[in-house]
Each structure stands twice: as C-alpha cells, then as structure tokens.
Design a protein around this motif. Structure first.
Motif, PDB file in Angstrom:
ATOM      1  N   GLU A   1       0.802  -1.222   0.000  1.00  0.00           N
ATOM      2  CA  GLU A   1       0.000   0.000   0.000  1.00  0.00           C
ATOM      3  C   GLU A   1       0.838   1.277   0.000  1.00  0.00           C
ATOM      4  O   GLU A   1       0.323   2.371  -0.258  1.00  0.00           O
ATOM      5  CB  GLU A   1      -0.947  -0.011   1.209  1.00  0.00           C
ATOM      6  N   GLN A   2       2.129   1.147   0.268  1.00  0.00           N
ATOM      7  CA  GLN A   2       3.012   2.309   0.263  1.00  0.00           C
ATOM      8  C   GLN A   2       3.056   2.981  -1.112  1.00  0.00           C
ATOM      9  O   GLN A   2       3.285   4.187  -1.215  1.00  0.00           O
ATOM     10  CB  GLN A   2       4.423   1.901   0.703  1.00  0.00           C
ATOM     11  N   LEU A   3       2.822   2.220  -2.157  1.00  0.00           N
ATOM     12  CA  LEU A   3       2.850   2.786  -3.507  1.00  0.00           C
ATOM     13  C   LEU A   3       1.807   3.891  -3.668  1.00  0.00           C
ATOM     14  O   LEU A   3       1.989   4.820  -4.456  1.00  0.00           O
ATOM     15  CB  LEU A   3       2.625   1.680  -4.541  1.00  0.00           C
ATOM     16  N   GLN A   4       0.717   3.800  -2.919  1.00  0.00           N
ATOM     17  CA  GLN A   4      -0.337   4.823  -2.994  1.00  0.00           C
ATOM     18  C   GLN A   4       0.079   6.114  -2.275  1.00  0.00           C
ATOM     19  O   GLN A   4      -0.371   7.206  -2.643  1.00  0.00           O
ATOM     20  CB  GLN A   4      -1.628   4.282  -2.384  1.00  0.00           C
ATOM     21  N   TYR A   5       0.944   5.986  -1.273  1.00  0.00           N
ATOM     22  CA  TYR A   5       1.379   7.168  -0.518  1.00  0.00           C
ATOM     23  C   TYR A   5       2.541   7.894  -1.207  1.00  0.00           C
ATOM     24  O   TYR A   5       2.609   9.127  -1.187  1.00  0.00           O
ATOM     25  CB  TYR A   5       1.799   6.761   0.895  1.00  0.00           C
ATOM     26  N   GLY A   6       3.489   7.128  -1.756  1.00  0.00           N
ATOM     27  CA  GLY A   6       4.626   7.743  -2.423  1.00  0.00           C
ATOM     28  C   GLY A   6       5.494   8.585  -1.519  1.00  0.00           C
ATOM     29  O   GLY A   6       6.046   9.608  -1.933  1.00  0.00           O
ATOM     30  N   THR A   7       5.622   8.187  -0.254  1.00  0.00           N
ATOM     31  CA  THR A   7       6.388   8.972   0.725  1.00  0.00           C
ATOM     32  C   THR A   7       7.727   8.322   1.076  1.00  0.00           C
ATOM     33  O   THR A   7       8.302   8.608   2.112  1.00  0.00           O
ATOM     34  CB  THR A   7       5.554   9.155   2.006  1.00  0.00           C
ATOM     35  N   GLY A   8       8.218   7.460   0.206  1.00  0.00           N
ATOM     36  CA  GLY A   8       9.487   6.785   0.450  1.00  0.00           C
ATOM     37  C   GLY A   8       9.415   5.337   0.013  1.00  0.00           C
ATOM     38  O   GLY A   8       8.332   4.806  -0.249  1.00  0.00           O
ATOM     39  N   GLY A   9      10.587   4.715  -0.065  1.00  0.00           N
ATOM     40  CA  GLY A   9      10.623   3.301  -0.397  1.00  0.00           C
ATOM     41  C   GLY A   9      10.667   3.029  -1.890  1.00  0.00           C
ATOM     42  O   GLY A   9      10.571   3.934  -2.716  1.00  0.00           O
TER      43      GLY A   9
ATOM     44  N   GLN B   1       9.755   1.712  -5.717  1.00  0.00           N
ATOM     45  CA  GLN B   1       8.593   1.802  -6.599  1.00  0.00           C
ATOM     46  C   GLN B   1       8.192   0.439  -7.170  1.00  0.00           C
ATOM     47  O   GLN B   1       7.091   0.288  -7.697  1.00  0.00           O
ATOM     48  CB  GLN B   1       8.891   2.772  -7.747  1.00  0.00           C
ATOM     49  N   ASP B   2       9.091  -0.523  -7.080  1.00  0.00           N
ATOM     50  CA  ASP B   2       8.827  -1.863  -7.605  1.00  0.00           C
ATOM     51  C   ASP B   2       8.030  -2.653  -6.560  1.00  0.00           C
ATOM     52  O   ASP B   2       8.529  -2.920  -5.461  1.00  0.00           O
ATOM     53  CB  ASP B   2      10.156  -2.561  -7.898  1.00  0.00           C
ATOM     54  N   PRO B   3       6.794  -3.050  -6.876  1.00  0.00           N
ATOM     55  CA  PRO B   3       5.977  -3.758  -5.877  1.00  0.00           C
ATOM     56  C   PRO B   3       6.582  -5.077  -5.420  1.00  0.00           C
ATOM     57  O   PRO B   3       6.297  -5.525  -4.300  1.00  0.00           O
ATOM     58  CB  PRO B   3       4.636  -3.979  -6.594  1.00  0.00           C
ATOM     59  N   SER B   4       7.450  -5.681  -6.234  1.00  0.00           N
ATOM     60  CA  SER B   4       8.060  -6.952  -5.833  1.00  0.00           C
ATOM     61  C   SER B   4       9.044  -6.783  -4.683  1.00  0.00           C
ATOM     62  O   SER B   4       9.457  -7.762  -4.058  1.00  0.00           O
ATOM     63  CB  SER B   4       8.756  -7.611  -7.029  1.00  0.00           C
ATOM     64  N   HIS B   5       9.428  -5.544  -4.388  1.00  0.00           N
ATOM     65  CA  HIS B   5      10.362  -5.275  -3.293  1.00  0.00           C
ATOM     66  C   HIS B   5       9.638  -4.997  -1.975  1.00  0.00           C
ATOM     67  O   HIS B   5      10.291  -4.861  -0.935  1.00  0.00           O
ATOM     68  CB  HIS B   5      11.245  -4.073  -3.628  1.00  0.00           C
ATOM     69  N   LEU B   6       8.318  -4.890  -2.007  1.00  0.00           N
ATOM     70  CA  LEU B   6       7.545  -4.553  -0.819  1.00  0.00           C
ATOM     71  C   LEU B   6       7.071  -5.809  -0.103  1.00  0.00           C
ATOM     72  O   LEU B   6       7.100  -6.907  -0.657  1.00  0.00           O
ATOM     73  CB  LEU B   6       6.376  -3.657  -1.222  1.00  0.00           C
ATOM     74  N   TYR B   7       6.632  -5.645   1.145  1.00  0.00           N
ATOM     75  CA  TYR B   7       6.311  -6.789   1.999  1.00  0.00           C
ATOM     76  C   TYR B   7       4.804  -6.944   2.211  1.00  0.00           C
ATOM     77  O   TYR B   7       4.049  -5.975   2.180  1.00  0.00           O
ATOM     78  CB  TYR B   7       6.951  -6.624   3.389  1.00  0.00           C
TER      79      TYR B   7
ATOM     80  N   MET C   1       2.680  10.104   5.584  1.00  0.00           N
ATOM     81  CA  MET C   1       1.905   8.906   5.887  1.00  0.00           C
ATOM     82  C   MET C   1       2.494   7.709   5.137  1.00  0.00           C
ATOM     83  O   MET C   1       2.794   7.797   3.945  1.00  0.00           O
ATOM     84  CB  MET C   1       0.444   9.116   5.511  1.00  0.00           C
ATOM     85  N   SER C   2       2.652   6.599   5.855  1.00  0.00           N
ATOM     86  CA  SER C   2       3.359   5.448   5.304  1.00  0.00           C
ATOM     87  C   SER C   2       2.660   4.149   5.679  1.00  0.00           C
ATOM     88  O   SER C   2       2.083   4.035   6.766  1.00  0.00           O
ATOM     89  CB  SER C   2       4.804   5.420   5.834  1.00  0.00           C
ATOM     90  N   ALA C   3       2.732   3.180   4.777  1.00  0.00           N
ATOM     91  CA  ALA C   3       2.147   1.851   4.991  1.00  0.00           C
ATOM     92  C   ALA C   3       3.256   0.921   5.481  1.00  0.00           C
ATOM     93  O   ALA C   3       4.128   0.515   4.711  1.00  0.00           O
ATOM     94  CB  ALA C   3       1.533   1.326   3.698  1.00  0.00           C
ATOM     95  N   LEU C   4       3.241   0.600   6.770  1.00  0.00           N
ATOM     96  CA  LEU C   4       4.357  -0.086   7.418  1.00  0.00           C
ATOM     97  C   LEU C   4       3.983  -1.500   7.847  1.00  0.00           C
ATOM     98  O   LEU C   4       2.810  -1.835   8.022  1.00  0.00           O
ATOM     99  CB  LEU C   4       4.801   0.716   8.647  1.00  0.00           C
ATOM    100  N   ILE C   5       5.021  -2.298   8.034  1.00  0.00           N
ATOM    101  CA  ILE C   5       4.860  -3.624   8.632  1.00  0.00           C
ATOM    102  C   ILE C   5       6.080  -3.879   9.517  1.00  0.00           C
ATOM    103  O   ILE C   5       7.210  -3.629   9.112  1.00  0.00           O
ATOM    104  CB  ILE C   5       4.685  -4.723   7.569  1.00  0.00           C
ATOM    105  N   ASP C   6       5.820  -4.336  10.737  1.00  0.00           N
ATOM    106  CA  ASP C   6       6.880  -4.594  11.715  1.00  0.00           C
ATOM    107  C   ASP C   6       6.896  -6.068  12.077  1.00  0.00           C
ATOM    108  O   ASP C   6       5.832  -6.685  12.237  1.00  0.00           O
ATOM    109  CB  ASP C   6       6.638  -3.813  13.011  1.00  0.00           C
ATOM    110  N   LEU C   7       8.088  -6.600  12.249  1.00  0.00           N
ATOM    111  CA  LEU C   7       8.242  -7.998  12.657  1.00  0.00           C
ATOM    112  C   LEU C   7       9.303  -8.111  13.744  1.00  0.00           C
ATOM    113  O   LEU C   7      10.389  -7.537  13.620  1.00  0.00           O
ATOM    114  CB  LEU C   7       8.664  -8.861  11.465  1.00  0.00           C
ATOM    115  N   VAL C   8       8.969  -8.837  14.809  1.00  0.00           N
ATOM    116  CA  VAL C   8       9.964  -9.275  15.789  1.00  0.00           C
ATOM    117  C   VAL C   8       9.811 -10.793  15.882  1.00  0.00           C
ATOM    118  O   VAL C   8       8.716 -11.298  16.122  1.00  0.00           O
ATOM    119  CB  VAL C   8       9.752  -8.643  17.180  1.00  0.00           C
TER     120      VAL C   8
END
Length: 206
Positions: free
Chosen positions: A143-151, A153-159, A192-199
């Motif tokens: 969903e970060q692609l909709q915000y465009g606030t960093g990260g 642009q290739d969707p295959s690199h997103l989580y 505004m950013s679409a984030l995911i956190d993992l521990v």
C-alpha cells in the motif's frame, strides 16, 4: 563499484543525513528487548542512525553498509554521540554472514533486493542468528505505492504479512503488525506510510 552502490554513495555525499540522526521509531520502541553486551548486526545501516542508537544502549554493534560515504557519516555521528561501533563496508547481498554469530539482527527498510536476492538474504539472517536470537525488521507494505512517501517503486520489493511469515517460518513470531503511520525520518522517509513490523526469535537448540 557496483552501479547501485555508487548511486547510494552519491546520494549520501551531502553533509545532511538523508534519513535523519534519530533511530527508527519502531526500533526505539523495542528497546526493552535489548540488554547491554548483546552482539547486534545492523543490516545496510546507512548513515548510522540505527547502529549508533544501538551502541548507545550498550550493545556490541556491527554495522554493515555498502556505501563508503555513509560509513564516514556514521562514524561522525558515533563520535558526536560518544559511542563506538564496528563498521564493515560490504554489500549485504554478497557478504559472508556466518552462522550463529548474533544475539540480534536489525533490518530497517532494507527493500533494495528483488525476490530472489531477498529470499537469500532472509535465509542468511536466520542462519546468522544465535539460538534464541532476535530479528527486528520493519519495511513498507504494498500500500506504500499509494502514498509515495518513500521506499521502492517496484511492488516486488515490498512486503506483506504472508511473505514475512513464509520467509521466517523457522522463527517464532513475537510481534507482527501492519499499520499506517506518519513518519518523519529525514527528507527521504516523510509522511503517511504503509508499514509492517516484525519481531521474531530463533528457537533454542534442544
């Protein structure tokens, strides 16, 4: 120098810190998971905001980063904060991670790798953790692609949550959260950013 690394080195040439000098908010929120003396790897540590903060917590930090200019800035920040950490100039995609070396591995916004390289990197992380060791990872969701606030642009690199669960199936998930939040991390991660956190924790050897 690899063209991608050369590109990052060029981006880091200015005196300003692209992602700021303060640690990533998710990482800072997990401070209670660390105890002084732990050996911690900070993956693709950039200009040092996370590695230096980890060193400030009394941890034994190895910061691996491919861009020499970023390492220079990290050393300046460490001196400014009065701490020491070990730097290694290497591309994490070809670096020798070793086996059962680290009590914790920190991987914050390391989404420069495509699916195949990412799978290998994630496998290396798990192998490099000591039994009982912790992985702390934050990245952008699709969903970060909709915000465009960093990260990237290739969707295959997103989580996605499913991607991370599958990739780290050998670890015990302690925390996995998907959410949107406003972040202020220098000039490159802002808004505004679409984030995911993992521990996640590597099981103890029985």
């Amino acid at each position: 120098m690899d063209p991608q690394i050369e590109q990052w080195n060029e981006r880091f040439k200015e005196d300003d810190y692209l992602f700021g000098k303060e640690p990533n908010a998710f990482l800072a929120s997990q401070v209670k998971r660390f105890t002084p003396g732990m050996k911690v790897l900070s993956v693709a540590d950039g200009e040092g905001r996370n590695g230096v903060w980890l060193a400030q917590q009394g941890l034994d930090v190895l910061a691996v980063e491919a861009a020499p200019r970023a390492i220079e800035k990290s050393r300046l920040l460490a001196a400014e904060r009065g701490v020491n950490l070990t730097h290694e100039c290497a591309d994490v995609l070809s670096w020798h991670w070793g086996s059962e070396r680290f009590d914790a591995i920190v991987a914050i916004f390391i989404q420069f790798a495509g699916p195949d390289a990412r799978a290998q990197m994630f496998a290396n992380m798990q192998r490099a953790l000591k039994p009982g060791g912790l992985l702390l990872l934050e990245g952008y969701r699709l969903e970060q692609l909709q915000y465009g606030t960093g990260g990237p642009q290739d969707p295959s690199h997103l989580y996605t949550a499913g991607l991370l669960r599958e990739a780290f199936a050998g670890l015990e998930v302690l925390h996995l959260a998907e959410y949107d939040a406003h972040i202020e991390e220098g000039t490159r991660h802002r808004g505004m950013s679409a984030l995911i956190d993992l521990v996640a924790r590597k099981p103890l050897v029985r």
